[in-house]
Design a protein around this motif. Structure first.
Motif, PDB file in Angstrom:
ATOM      1  N   ILE A  85       0.864  -1.178   0.000  1.00 22.19           N
ATOM      2  CA  ILE A  85       0.000   0.000   0.000  1.00 22.19           C
ATOM      3  C   ILE A  85       0.902   1.229   0.000  1.00 22.19           C
ATOM      4  N   ALA A  86       0.734   2.090  -0.987  1.00 23.96           N
ATOM      5  CA  ALA A  86       1.484   3.345  -1.060  1.00 23.96           C
ATOM      6  C   ALA A  86       0.689   4.408  -0.308  1.00 23.96           C
ATOM      7  N   MET A  87       1.270   4.952   0.771  1.00 18.70           N
ATOM      8  CA  MET A  87       0.522   5.835   1.667  1.00 18.70           C
ATOM      9  C   MET A  87       1.190   7.195   1.829  1.00 18.70           C
ATOM     10  N   ILE A  88       0.358   8.210   1.918  1.00 12.68           N
ATOM     11  CA  ILE A  88       0.806   9.555   2.277  1.00 12.68           C
ATOM     12  C   ILE A  88      -0.024  10.005   3.465  1.00 12.68           C
ATOM     13  N   GLY A  89       0.650  10.418   4.538  1.00  8.44           N
ATOM     14  CA  GLY A  89      -0.030  10.915   5.734  1.00  8.44           C
ATOM     15  C   GLY A  89       0.242  12.394   5.932  1.00  8.44           C
ATOM     16  N   ALA A  90      -0.791  13.145   6.262  1.00  6.15           N
ATOM     17  CA  ALA A  90      -0.662  14.578   6.545  1.00  6.15           C
ATOM     18  C   ALA A  90      -1.565  14.896   7.734  1.00  6.15           C
ATOM     19  N   HIS A  91      -1.707  16.180   8.073  1.00  9.10           N
ATOM     20  CA  HIS A  91      -2.645  16.529   9.143  1.00  9.10           C
ATOM     21  C   HIS A  91      -3.431  17.784   8.789  1.00  9.10           C
ATOM     22  N   SER A 265      -0.607  33.288   3.991  1.00  8.50           N
ATOM     23  CA  SER A 265      -1.812  32.628   4.480  1.00  8.50           C
ATOM     24  C   SER A 265      -1.634  32.152   5.909  1.00  8.50           C
ATOM     25  N   ALA A 266      -2.746  31.917   6.571  1.00  9.37           N
ATOM     26  CA  ALA A 266      -2.765  31.102   7.786  1.00  9.37           C
ATOM     27  C   ALA A 266      -2.792  29.628   7.392  1.00  9.37           C
ATOM     28  N   ARG A 267      -2.407  28.762   8.337  1.00  7.66           N
ATOM     29  CA  ARG A 267      -2.621  27.310   8.243  1.00  7.66           C
ATOM     30  C   ARG A 267      -1.861  26.608   7.114  1.00  7.66           C
ATOM     31  N   LEU A 268      -0.788  27.242   6.601  1.00  6.03           N
ATOM     32  CA  LEU A 268       0.033  26.518   5.617  1.00  6.03           C
ATOM     33  C   LEU A 268       0.528  25.212   6.229  1.00  6.03           C
ATOM     34  N   ASP A 269       0.881  25.269   7.512  1.00  7.99           N
ATOM     35  CA  ASP A 269       1.184  24.070   8.282  1.00  7.99           C
ATOM     36  C   ASP A 269      -0.116  23.596   8.934  1.00  7.99           C
ATOM     37  N   ASN A 270      -0.880  22.593   8.401  1.00  8.90           N
ATOM     38  CA  ASN A 270      -0.301  21.725   7.398  1.00  8.90           C
ATOM     39  C   ASN A 270      -1.276  21.538   6.234  1.00  8.90           C
ATOM     40  N   ILE A 300      -4.244   8.003   0.931  1.00 11.85           N
ATOM     41  CA  ILE A 300      -3.857   9.174   1.719  1.00 11.85           C
ATOM     42  C   ILE A 300      -4.649   9.155   3.021  1.00 11.85           C
ATOM     43  N   ALA A 301      -4.033   9.662   4.078  1.00  9.52           N
ATOM     44  CA  ALA A 301      -4.694   9.796   5.377  1.00  9.52           C
ATOM     45  C   ALA A 301      -4.322  11.152   5.959  1.00  9.52           C
ATOM     46  N   CYS A 302      -5.317  12.004   6.165  1.00 11.28           N
ATOM     47  CA  CYS A 302      -5.095  13.348   6.707  1.00 11.28           C
ATOM     48  C   CYS A 302      -5.740  13.408   8.084  1.00 11.28           C
ATOM     49  N   PHE A 303      -4.904  13.507   9.123  1.00 13.30           N
ATOM     50  CA  PHE A 303      -5.333  13.339  10.505  1.00 13.30           C
ATOM     51  C   PHE A 303      -5.549  14.677  11.210  1.00 13.30           C
ATOM     52  N   ASP A 304      -6.405  14.645  12.205  1.00 15.03           N
ATOM     53  CA  ASP A 304      -6.574  15.754  13.136  1.00 15.03           C
ATOM     54  C   ASP A 304      -5.578  15.580  14.295  1.00 15.03           C
ATOM     55  N   HIS A 305      -5.409  16.621  15.093  1.00 19.10           N
ATOM     56  CA  HIS A 305      -4.746  16.600  16.407  1.00 19.10           C
ATOM     57  C   HIS A 305      -3.234  16.375  16.359  1.00 19.10           C
ATOM     58  N   GLU A 306      -2.593  16.579  15.212  1.00 13.10           N
ATOM     59  CA  GLU A 306      -1.131  16.446  15.172  1.00 13.10           C
ATOM     60  C   GLU A 306      -0.470  17.507  16.035  1.00 13.10           C
ATOM     61  N   ALA A 370       3.927  13.667   5.405  1.00 17.41           N
ATOM     62  CA  ALA A 370       4.010  14.967   4.718  1.00 17.41           C
ATOM     63  C   ALA A 370       3.593  16.094   5.656  1.00 17.41           C
ATOM     64  N   ASP A 371       4.570  16.858   6.107  1.00 17.06           N
ATOM     65  CA  ASP A 371       4.332  17.974   7.020  1.00 17.06           C
ATOM     66  C   ASP A 371       5.271  19.104   6.611  1.00 17.06           C
ATOM     67  N   MET A 372       4.761  20.314   6.600  1.00 16.23           N
ATOM     68  CA  MET A 372       5.539  21.440   6.077  1.00 16.23           C
ATOM     69  C   MET A 372       6.905  21.548   6.749  1.00 16.23           C
ATOM     70  N   ALA A 373       7.888  22.013   5.981  1.00 12.11           N
ATOM     71  CA  ALA A 373       9.276  22.119   6.433  1.00 12.11           C
ATOM     72  C   ALA A 373       9.657  23.591   6.593  1.00 12.11           C
ATOM     73  N   HIS A 374      10.853  23.806   7.136  1.00 14.00           N
ATOM     74  CA  HIS A 374      11.332  25.167   7.381  1.00 14.00           C
ATOM     75  C   HIS A 374      12.153  25.667   6.203  1.00 14.00           C
ATOM     76  N   SER A 375      11.756  26.812   5.666  1.00 13.05           N
ATOM     77  CA  SER A 375      12.605  27.526   4.707  1.00 13.05           C
ATOM     78  C   SER A 375      13.607  28.370   5.481  1.00 13.05           C
ATOM     79  N   VAL A 376      14.763  28.607   4.894  1.00 13.85           N
ATOM     80  CA  VAL A 376      15.735  29.498   5.532  1.00 13.85           C
ATOM     81  C   VAL A 376      15.140  30.894   5.638  1.00 13.85           C
ATOM     82  N   ASN A 377      15.307  31.508   6.798  1.00  8.69           N
ATOM     83  CA  ASN A 377      14.853  32.882   7.044  1.00  8.69           C
ATOM     84  C   ASN A 377      16.056  33.800   6.909  1.00  8.69           C
ATOM     85  N   PRO A 378      16.049  34.731   5.955  1.00 10.63           N
ATOM     86  CA  PRO A 378      17.252  35.542   5.710  1.00 10.63           C
ATOM     87  C   PRO A 378      17.654  36.415   6.890  1.00 10.63           C
ATOM     88  N   ASN A 379      16.704  36.708   7.791  1.00  5.37           N
ATOM     89  CA  ASN A 379      17.027  37.529   8.958  1.00  5.37           C
ATOM     90  C   ASN A 379      17.595  36.722  10.111  1.00  5.37           C
TER      91      ASN A 379
END
Length: 510
Positions: A85-91, A265-270, A300-306, A370-379
């Motif tokens: 089973i090929a699975m992708i999990g997010a929240h 936007s708000a809520r990009l994560d996740n 795919i499985a997109c969960f609450d409460h992460e 699959a959960d959003m990652a950190h981009s480098v912050n130039p400051n």
């Protein structure tokens, strides 16, 4: 003037923005996903029902739990019990403020609302924003049932005011979450004028003097809040039995940046990765023949409460995914009988040993967390490990941690590289196949966030990899991501589903 043609990447980013604006809560995010899945030909099923006569190889299905977690999958026509089973999990959840069970407050002539913090938000970013409420209400349907109705109040009705700098000249702003984070909803005098009541007047008791296990909603919350919820739920205030409401920023998500290369936007994560998972699955099954030669299940499985640890019935630490996989692992295959395809019932003692099909499926399956990652912050570039500084619009980020805060290992990286190499080119591109990837580890002197990857990997025993698109301002009320990374994520996930069955047997690790 001729209208400039919108690129495929820009169109995908704009569609993502629409998804964000429609999804201020996990309930709304699941509802938005259902609309997209239904339009793509998926059929709803229920956990409480038997699936033996419903699920068929070649079919596309989805189910929900608590209306805030959703699982969707397509079953390959060549599926057999014990196959991968090929699975992708997010929240679906994000840090926010939630109305308390008793939220009615007043102070210094203001109507206020009591709120509870959910998750690890950057709470000072919630001050001086135009806030409203959204969530679900449990209401009487007039037929003796209590049903769920989604509520999203579009107009700003709440605000958390900062203290003027003249009255507090501290250099740092660290508000007390219990005493200084209560929004104002208006003025007591204005509400008294609206209702025609006197400030010192007592509430008249209702005509229903029956026993109440709890105080009436209008005793626990401002009556006007109940009226607003009822209006948006399409019922009278008396028919609202209970509700779960959170605060959200009414400023809409949008495309930004000097070259329209960013998403504000708000809520990009996740919701960023939830959108990519849903759209990637749909894209991989868009052809009527997509499942004809498929031997796996695409899920795919997109969960609450992460954001609060996932330990709930609808969280990733619950039994949602194990329960679904266990039921799918023993599904009988199709077999050809002349020109007619029929659903073959596999009896005990047959050629396929269904007794261990669950364990067999888990051992050869693969999960992308699959959960959003950190981009480098130039400051704050010094906060990032010097050789691992992901950049926006340069591809999805593979997240690695030696202490298993992320579940990624080398076999997973090998698989994902090949998936990325085979991803179809963008419709805007004249180049060859492929989507870019990046690598991320935290500094040794830095803390590291967590995901659903390690907990699901441990619970299932399935090979797992953590990744996410890069963003800035994670857990702020207003975040920032790359507009082109939306398409990168969708194409990567589409390729994962399309090529997993071919690639899985070739990566030999036991």
């Amino acid at each position: 003037m001729a209208t400039k043609e919108v690129s495929a990447a820009a169109a995908k980013a704009n569609d993502f923005v629409d998804f964000l604006n429609a999804s201020p809560t996990p309930y709304h995010a699941v509802h938005s996903a259902i609309q997209r899945l239904t339009a793509a030909g998926f059929t709803e099923i229920k956990e409480r029902d038997s699936w033996s006569s419903t699920l068929q190889p070649g079919g596309k299905y989805f189910l929900t739990r608590n209306a805030s977690t959703i699982v969707a999958f397509g079953i390959g026509c060549k599926w057999k019990p014990g196959n991968p089973i090929a699975m992708i999990g997010a929240h679906t959840d994000s840090p926010c403020l939630r109305l308390k069970p008793v939220s009615k407050k007043t102070g210094a002539g203001f109507m206020q609302v009591g709120v509870e913090t959910y998750g690890g938000g950057i709470w000072h970013t919630w001050f001086d924003r135009d806030l409203s409420i959204a969530g679900r209400a449990m209401v009487k349907d007039g037929k003796g049932n209590i049903v769920q109705r989604l509520v999203k109040v579009d107009r700003p009705i709440l605000r958390i005011p900062t203290l003027a700098i003249h009255l507090d000249r501290r250099s740092n702003f660290d508000p007390n979450k219990e005493t200084e984070l209560f929004p104002i909803a208006g003025l007591v005098a204005a509400e008294l004028n609206r209702t025609g009541k006197k400030e010192d007047g007592s509430e008249e008791e209702g005509t229903d003097q029956g026993f109440r296990p709890l105080k009436a909603l209008t005793d626990r919350h401002h009556p006007y809040v109940i009226e607003i919820i009822a209006e948006h739920a399409g019922v009278s205030a008396e028919d609202v039995v209970d509700f779960e409401m959170v605060l959200y920023d009414t400023q809409k998500s949008c495309i930004g940046g000097i070259n329209n290369e960013l998403v504000f936007s708000a809520r990009l994560d996740n919701l960023g990765m939830t959108y990519c998972a849903v759209d990637g699955l749909i894209s991989s099954l868009s052809s009527p023949k997509a499942l004809d030669n498929e031997s796996s299940i695409r899920l795919i499985a997109c969960f609450d409460h992460e954001e609060i640890g996932s330990l709930s019935a609808q969280g990733a630490a619950g039994n949602t995914l194990p329960a679904v996989v266990r039921r799918l692992a023993v599904l009988p295959p199709l077999h050809d009988s002349g020109s007619d395809k029929s659903y073959e019932r596999v009896e005990n003692g047959g050629d396929l040993d269904v007794a261990t099909a669950y364990e067999q499926s888990l051992s050869c399956s693969f999960l992308i967390s699959a959960d959003m990652a950190h981009s480098v912050n130039p400051n704050y570039a010094g906060k990032y490990e010097a050789d691992h500084r992901p950049e926006m619009n340069k591809g999805t980020v593979i997240k690695i941690n030696a202490n298993q805060r992320y579940a990624t290992n080398s076999p997973g990286i090998v698989l994902l590289q090949e998936v990325a190499r085979r991803a179809k080119p963008s419709e805007d591109s004249t180049t060859s196949y492929g989507v870019p990837l990046q690598l991320f580890v935290v500094r040794n002197d830095s803390s590291c966030g967590g995901t659903i990857g390690p907990m699901l990997s441990a619970a299932l025993g399935t090979r797992t990899l953590d990744l996410g698109n890069p963003q800035l301002s994670m857990h702020s009320i207003r975040e920032c991501g790359g507009a082109y990374d939306v398409e990168h994520g969708v194409r990567l996930f589409e390729s994962f589903f399309n090529h997993f069955s071919e690639l899985e047997p070739k990566i030999l690790v036991d």
